[in-house]
Design a protein around this motif. Structure first.
Motif, mmCIF file in Angstrom:
data_model
loop_
_atom_site.group_PDB
_atom_site.id
_atom_site.type_symbol
_atom_site.label_atom_id
_atom_site.label_comp_id
_atom_site.label_asym_id
_atom_site.label_seq_id
_atom_site.Cartn_x
_atom_site.Cartn_y
_atom_site.Cartn_z
ATOM 1 N N GLY A 1 10.952 1.291 0.804
ATOM 2 C CA GLY A 1 11.753 0.918 1.957
ATOM 3 C C GLY A 1 10.892 0.255 3.007
ATOM 4 N N SER A 2 11.545 -0.435 3.907
ATOM 5 C CA SER A 2 10.796 -1.134 4.943
ATOM 6 C C SER A 2 10.195 -0.162 5.962
ATOM 7 C CB SER A 2 11.686 -2.165 5.635
ATOM 8 O OG SER A 2 12.859 -1.561 6.138
ATOM 9 N N THR A 3 10.886 0.923 6.256
ATOM 10 C CA THR A 3 10.349 1.910 7.197
ATOM 11 C C THR A 3 9.224 2.702 6.555
ATOM 12 O OG1 THR A 3 12.525 2.057 8.239
ATOM 13 C CG2 THR A 3 10.948 3.812 8.749
ATOM 14 N N THR A 4 9.384 3.066 5.302
ATOM 15 C CA THR A 4 8.325 3.825 4.621
ATOM 16 C C THR A 4 7.084 2.964 4.413
ATOM 17 O OG1 THR A 4 9.401 3.364 2.502
ATOM 18 C CG2 THR A 4 9.837 5.522 3.514
ATOM 19 N N ALA A 5 7.248 1.667 4.236
ATOM 20 C CA ALA A 5 6.081 0.781 4.129
ATOM 21 C C ALA A 5 5.327 0.739 5.454
ATOM 22 C CB ALA A 5 6.514 -0.624 3.717
ATOM 23 N N ARG A 6 6.056 0.743 6.553
ATOM 24 C CA ARG A 6 5.409 0.788 7.874
ATOM 25 C C ARG A 6 4.674 2.111 8.054
ATOM 26 N NH1 ARG A 6 7.896 -2.923 11.750
ATOM 27 N NH2 ARG A 6 9.297 -4.262 10.591
ATOM 28 N N PHE A 7 5.292 3.195 7.601
ATOM 29 C CA PHE A 7 4.653 4.507 7.658
ATOM 30 C C PHE A 7 3.341 4.494 6.869
ATOM 31 C CE2 PHE A 7 4.084 8.363 5.071
ATOM 32 C CZ PHE A 7 3.675 9.243 6.060
ATOM 33 N N ALA A 8 3.386 3.974 5.646
ATOM 34 C CA ALA A 8 2.191 3.937 4.801
ATOM 35 C C ALA A 8 1.064 3.160 5.482
ATOM 36 C CB ALA A 8 2.516 3.319 3.443
ATOM 37 N N ALA A 9 1.413 2.095 6.170
ATOM 38 C CA ALA A 9 0.395 1.290 6.863
ATOM 39 C C ALA A 9 -0.251 2.049 8.014
ATOM 40 C CB ALA A 9 1.020 -0.004 7.375
ATOM 41 N N LEU A 10 0.419 3.075 8.513
ATOM 42 C CA LEU A 10 -0.105 3.859 9.632
ATOM 43 C C LEU A 10 -0.916 5.088 9.205
ATOM 44 C CD1 LEU A 10 2.969 3.880 12.057
ATOM 45 C CD2 LEU A 10 0.913 2.457 12.188
ATOM 46 N N LEU A 11 -1.034 5.323 7.912
ATOM 47 C CA LEU A 11 -1.783 6.506 7.464
ATOM 48 C C LEU A 11 -3.201 6.459 8.033
ATOM 49 C CD1 LEU A 11 -0.676 6.812 3.724
ATOM 50 C CD2 LEU A 11 0.007 8.267 5.650
ATOM 51 N N PRO A 12 -3.638 7.557 8.647
ATOM 52 C CA PRO A 12 -4.970 7.568 9.267
ATOM 53 C C PRO A 12 -6.073 7.333 8.238
ATOM 54 C CG PRO A 12 -3.722 9.557 9.819
ATOM 55 C CD PRO A 12 -2.936 8.817 8.794
ATOM 56 N N ARG A 13 -7.070 6.567 8.629
ATOM 57 C CA ARG A 13 -8.175 6.216 7.728
ATOM 58 C C ARG A 13 -9.145 7.373 7.496
ATOM 59 N NH1 ARG A 13 -5.064 2.629 6.173
ATOM 60 N NH2 ARG A 13 -5.136 0.555 7.009
ATOM 61 N N ASP A 14 -9.030 8.428 8.282
ATOM 62 C CA ASP A 14 -9.924 9.578 8.112
ATOM 63 C C ASP A 14 -9.193 10.781 7.495
ATOM 64 O OD1 ASP A 14 -8.265 10.122 10.250
ATOM 65 O OD2 ASP A 14 -9.857 10.953 11.530
ATOM 66 N N HIS A 15 -8.060 10.542 6.848
ATOM 67 C CA HIS A 15 -7.210 11.599 6.300
ATOM 68 C C HIS A 15 -7.062 11.364 4.798
ATOM 69 C CE1 HIS A 15 -4.206 14.720 7.520
ATOM 70 N NE2 HIS A 15 -3.715 14.436 6.323
ATOM 71 N N ARG A 16 -7.870 12.067 4.000
ATOM 72 C CA ARG A 16 -7.863 11.879 2.545
ATOM 73 C C ARG A 16 -6.562 12.429 1.966
ATOM 74 N NH1 ARG A 16 -10.863 9.945 -0.786
ATOM 75 N NH2 ARG A 16 -11.074 10.461 -2.969
ATOM 76 N N LEU A 17 -5.861 11.594 1.185
ATOM 77 C CA LEU A 17 -4.585 11.984 0.584
ATOM 78 C C LEU A 17 -4.454 11.438 -0.824
ATOM 79 C CD1 LEU A 17 -2.137 11.128 3.533
ATOM 80 C CD2 LEU A 17 -2.648 13.427 2.680
ATOM 81 N N THR A 18 -3.659 12.147 -1.620
ATOM 82 C CA THR A 18 -3.165 11.591 -2.863
ATOM 83 C C THR A 18 -1.763 11.085 -2.547
ATOM 84 O OG1 THR A 18 -4.435 13.117 -4.220
ATOM 85 C CG2 THR A 18 -2.512 12.094 -5.252
ATOM 86 N N VAL A 19 -1.537 9.798 -2.798
ATOM 87 C CA VAL A 19 -0.245 9.184 -2.496
ATOM 88 C C VAL A 19 0.394 8.744 -3.808
ATOM 89 C CG1 VAL A 19 0.944 7.274 -1.331
ATOM 90 C CG2 VAL A 19 -1.009 8.395 -0.224
ATOM 91 N N VAL A 20 1.653 9.148 -3.979
ATOM 92 C CA VAL A 20 2.450 8.749 -5.140
ATOM 93 C C VAL A 20 3.609 7.918 -4.609
ATOM 94 C CG1 VAL A 20 3.845 9.553 -7.079
ATOM 95 C CG2 VAL A 20 1.851 10.877 -6.340
ATOM 96 N N THR A 21 3.835 6.768 -5.231
ATOM 97 C CA THR A 21 4.937 5.903 -4.798
ATOM 98 C C THR A 21 5.474 5.121 -5.986
ATOM 99 O OG1 THR A 21 5.660 4.263 -3.176
ATOM 100 C CG2 THR A 21 3.464 3.935 -4.144
ATOM 101 N N HIS A 22 6.689 4.677 -5.854
ATOM 102 C CA HIS A 22 7.277 3.749 -6.821
ATOM 103 C C HIS A 22 7.485 2.386 -6.180
ATOM 104 C CE1 HIS A 22 11.667 4.031 -5.480
ATOM 105 N NE2 HIS A 22 10.985 4.757 -4.634
ATOM 106 N N ALA A 23 7.013 2.236 -4.952
ATOM 107 C CA ALA A 23 7.198 1.014 -4.174
ATOM 108 C C ALA A 23 5.984 0.101 -4.309
ATOM 109 C CB ALA A 23 7.426 1.370 -2.707
ATOM 110 N N VAL A 24 6.191 -1.060 -4.860
ATOM 111 C CA VAL A 24 5.097 -2.018 -5.029
ATOM 112 C C VAL A 24 4.480 -2.410 -3.680
ATOM 113 C CG1 VAL A 24 4.474 -4.302 -5.908
ATOM 114 C CG2 VAL A 24 5.993 -2.826 -7.244
#
Length: 181
Positions: free
Chosen positions: A94-117
């Motif tokens: 989604g367009s809102t979730t893509a904006r959210f993903a772009a805001l993920l903090p660079r100092d916060h290690r995460l495993t991210v699973v997505t189906h969005a290219v």
């Protein structure tokens, strides 16, 4: 029935029952089966061709241009719901979730699973993100993988937090999509 709906554009349950000399219950069951096959779309009191509603769904690039301030605010607010570093999150398409993903903090290690290219493209190669892209057929409209393979891969996950897209929730049906499969 599907041919009749395609020819007439919209047909009511009552009309189909009368034309075919069957009960309205039989028509409703058959319409449900045709909708599951993607041949028609159920609407209040009847059905329309599947293609009728498909054109209503706007593409991801069009959606990204609408309500930008609200989407930015939602994305920023969602950051507060991030689980601790080292956790697994699922980000929907989604367009809102893509904006959210772009805001993920660079100092916060995460495993991210997505189906969005688009989400995956934005996160690929970032050293603090372990990225998993779900399998499936990529829809041209949403740029997201969909289908049985996607659902099967999701069923094996145990994520800490999921960030669903807003058009994926219905009070009548729960989590939904305009594509029945």
């Amino acid at each position: 029935m599907a041919q009749l709906i395609a020819q007439q554009g919209r047909v009511s349950v009552a009309e189909l029952a009368a034309d075919l000399s069957v009960t309205t219950e039989t028509v409703r069951r058959d319409l449900s089966a045709l909708e599951r096959m993607g041949l028609i779309r159920r609407v209040h009191g009847g059905a329309v061709p599947a293609s009728t509603l498909a054109v209503i769904e706007s593409g991801i690039s069009e959606r990204d241009l609408a309500n930008t301030d609200a989407k930015d605010a939602i994305a920023a607010a969602a950051i507060a719901f991030l689980p601790p570093p080292g956790s697994m999150i699922v980000i929907d398409a989604g367009s809102t979730t893509a904006r959210f993903a772009a805001l993920l903090p660079r100092d916060h290690r995460l495993t991210v699973v997505t189906h969005a290219v688009p989400v995956a493209a934005g996160l690929a190669g970032l050293p603090h993100i372990d990225l998993f892209l779900l399998p499936g057929k990529v829809r041209a409209t949403t740029h997201a993988a969909v289908g049985a393979d996607t659902v099967a891969a999701l069923s094996d996950l145990r994520a800490d937090v999921s960030f669903p897209a807003t058009n994926g929730i219905s009070t009548s049906y729960g989590l939904t999509t305009p594509r029945p499969r």
